[in-house]
Scaffold this motif. Structure first.
Motif, PDB file in Angstrom:
ATOM      1  N   ASP A   1       0.905  -1.274  -0.015  1.00  0.00           N
ATOM      2  CA  ASP A   1      -0.013   0.151   0.024  1.00  0.00           C
ATOM      3  C   ASP A   1       0.808   1.344  -0.036  1.00  0.00           C
TER       4      ASP A   1
ATOM      5  N   TYR B   1       1.026   3.655  -3.446  1.00  0.00           N
ATOM      6  CA  TYR B   1       0.982   5.180  -3.668  1.00  0.00           C
ATOM      7  C   TYR B   1       2.086   6.098  -4.380  1.00  0.00           C
TER       8      TYR B   1
ATOM      9  N   LEU C   1      -3.502  10.963   2.896  1.00  0.00           N
ATOM     10  CA  LEU C   1      -4.707  10.180   2.157  1.00  0.00           C
ATOM     11  C   LEU C   1      -5.150   8.976   3.135  1.00  0.00           C
ATOM     12  N   LYS C   2      -4.150   8.511   3.779  1.00  0.00           N
ATOM     13  CA  LYS C   2      -4.346   7.305   4.633  1.00  0.00           C
ATOM     14  C   LYS C   2      -5.596   7.612   5.781  1.00  0.00           C
TER      15      LYS C   2
ATOM     16  N   LEU D   1      -7.635  10.060   5.668  1.00  0.00           N
ATOM     17  CA  LEU D   1      -8.885  10.498   5.086  1.00  0.00           C
ATOM     18  C   LEU D   1      -9.743   9.461   4.871  1.00  0.00           C
ATOM     19  N   LYS D   2      -9.157   8.240   4.309  1.00  0.00           N
ATOM     20  CA  LYS D   2      -9.738   7.296   3.914  1.00  0.00           C
ATOM     21  C   LYS D   2     -10.286   6.261   5.036  1.00  0.00           C
ATOM     22  N   GLU D   3      -9.559   6.547   6.187  1.00  0.00           N
ATOM     23  CA  GLU D   3     -10.080   6.132   7.371  1.00  0.00           C
ATOM     24  C   GLU D   3     -11.134   6.668   7.810  1.00  0.00           C
ATOM     25  N   SER D   4     -11.161   8.035   7.816  1.00  0.00           N
ATOM     26  CA  SER D   4     -12.134   8.800   8.167  1.00  0.00           C
ATOM     27  C   SER D   4     -13.406   8.469   7.650  1.00  0.00           C
ATOM     28  N   GLU D   5     -13.422   8.461   6.265  1.00  0.00           N
ATOM     29  CA  GLU D   5     -14.371   8.094   5.405  1.00  0.00           C
ATOM     30  C   GLU D   5     -15.099   6.624   5.835  1.00  0.00           C
ATOM     31  N   ARG D   6     -14.115   5.608   6.106  1.00  0.00           N
ATOM     32  CA  ARG D   6     -14.677   4.395   6.446  1.00  0.00           C
ATOM     33  C   ARG D   6     -15.473   4.496   7.770  1.00  0.00           C
TER      34      ARG D   6
ATOM     35  N   GLU E   1     -18.841   6.012   6.910  1.00  0.00           N
ATOM     36  CA  GLU E   1     -19.744   4.954   6.650  1.00  0.00           C
ATOM     37  C   GLU E   1     -20.082   3.844   7.460  1.00  0.00           C
TER      38      GLU E   1
END
Length: 268
Positions: free
Chosen positions: A218, A222, A254-255, A257-262, A265
Motif C-alpha cells: 500500500d 502510492y 490520504l490514509k 482521510l480514507k480511514e475517516s471516510e470508512r 460510512e
C-alpha cells in the motif's frame, strides 16, 4: 534441521567451487526466488482473483506483462549475471566465505536485520536522487512505466538504475563480511520484500499489518500512482527515513482521510 542444512551445504562446497557458489549460485537463488514469488501476481491479475484486495482497480494488459517479463530476462542475463561474474573479487575482498562451520542463527538474524536498516538508509537517498528531474526523465522513468505495479515490475528498471540502487543491497554485507549462506538468505528476503511491495495487492496477511514501520504494497503503490515530483515514499522496506524527512506526508494524509471516510460510512 541444522544438521540437514549443514549436510546440504557440505555437499555444495564439496562439488562446486567458491566462484560457482558465489556467482552462479547467487544468480540461481535470485532468479528462483524472484520469478517464483512474482509470477503468481500476473496470474491473480489475469484471472481476477483476490480482486477485493487489489489496491488499484486498473489491470495491466497481457502485452504489458509480457513486455515486462521479456525485458527482465534480457536484463538479468545481460546485466545482472555479468555483474555477478566480474565482481567475484569484490565478494572475496568483503570477506565472504563459504566454508564450514555455518554461522549461528543469531549471527545470521542480527546481520540481516542490520542489512535491512543500512539498505533502507542508502536506498532512500539513491531513490530520492533518481526522482530529480533529469535522472527521472533519463533513467528512473523506465521503472515508472507501470503506474499499476505487479510483482515482477519490482526489478523492471534502466540498467543504470540496476547498478545504482543495487549497490544498496551489498553495503551491509560489505561492512560485515558474512558467510555466503547469509547472503543467499539476505538476497531472498530482500527480493520477497520488494516483490510484495510492488504486488498491487494488500492482503490481511501482508507484513505491513503486523510489522511496525514496514512499508509494504500500500505504501509503495502510492509512490507509483503519483507524479514523480509529488510522490514521496522513497523508502524500500521500513519507512523511518520517509517519516524523519517528511516525504510521506501526502500518503499519511490520504490514509487518514480514507480511514475517516470508512468510520463515517460505518456510522451510517
Amino acid at each position: 534441521m541444522a544438521s540437514l542444512i549443514e549436510s546440504a551445504w557440505t555437499y555444495l562446497i564439496t562439488n562446486f567451487s567458491d566462484f560457482q557458489l558465489t556467482c552462479l549460485g547467487g544468480f540461481i537463488v535470485h532468479e528462483s526466488v524472484f520469478f517464483l514469488s512474482g509470477l503468481p501476481f500476473i496470474l491473480f491479475e489475469r484471472a481476477g482473483w483476490f480482486g477485493k484486495y487489489k489496491i488499484q482497480k486498473k489491470n495491466n494488459t497481457p502485452e504489458a506483462q509480457t513486455k515486462c517479463i521479456t525485458r527482465l530476462v534480457m536484463y538479468h542475463l545481460c546485466v545482472n549475471l555479468p555483474i555477478l561474474l566480474v565482481t567475484y573479487p569484490v565478494f572475496k575482498f568483503m570477506g565472504t566465505r563459504s566454508t564450514l562451520p555455518l554461522p549461528s542463527w543469531k549471527v545470521v538474524a542480527t546481520q540481516i536485520l542490520f542489512y535491512f536498516i543500512i539498505e533502507d538508509f542508502v536506498f532512500y537517498w539513491g531513490h530520492r536522487i533518481l526522482h530529480t528531474k533529469w535522472l527521472y526523465k533519463h533513467v528512473h522513468s523506465v521503472h515508472h512505466e507501470y503506474a499499476t505495479p505487479f510483482g515482477l515490475t519490482s526489478e523492471y528498471a534502466h540498467p543504470a538504475e540496476i547498478l545504482f540502487l543495487g549497490a544498496a543491497t551489498i553495503v551491509g554485507p560489505a561492512l560485515t563480511g558474512p558467510h555466503l549462506i547469509t547472503i543467499y538468505l539476505w538476497v531472498s528476503l530482500r527480493i520477497l520484500e520488494t516483490v510484495e511491495a510492488h504486488s498491487g495487492y494488500h492482503f490481511p496477511w501482508s507484513p505491513s499489518n503486523f510489522l511496525p514501520l514496514y512499508g509494504g504494497s500500500d505504501f509503495h503503490d502510492y509512490h507509483h500512482r503519483l507524479l514523480y515530483t509529488k510522490s514521496g515514499n522513497y523508502s524500500s522496506t521500513f519507512v523511518y527515513m520517509d517519516w524523519i524527512f517528511g516525504t510521506d506526508k501526502g500518503y499519511r494524509k490520504l490514509k487518514s482521510l480514507k480511514e475517516s471516510e470508512r468510520e463515517a460510512e460505518g456510522k451510517v
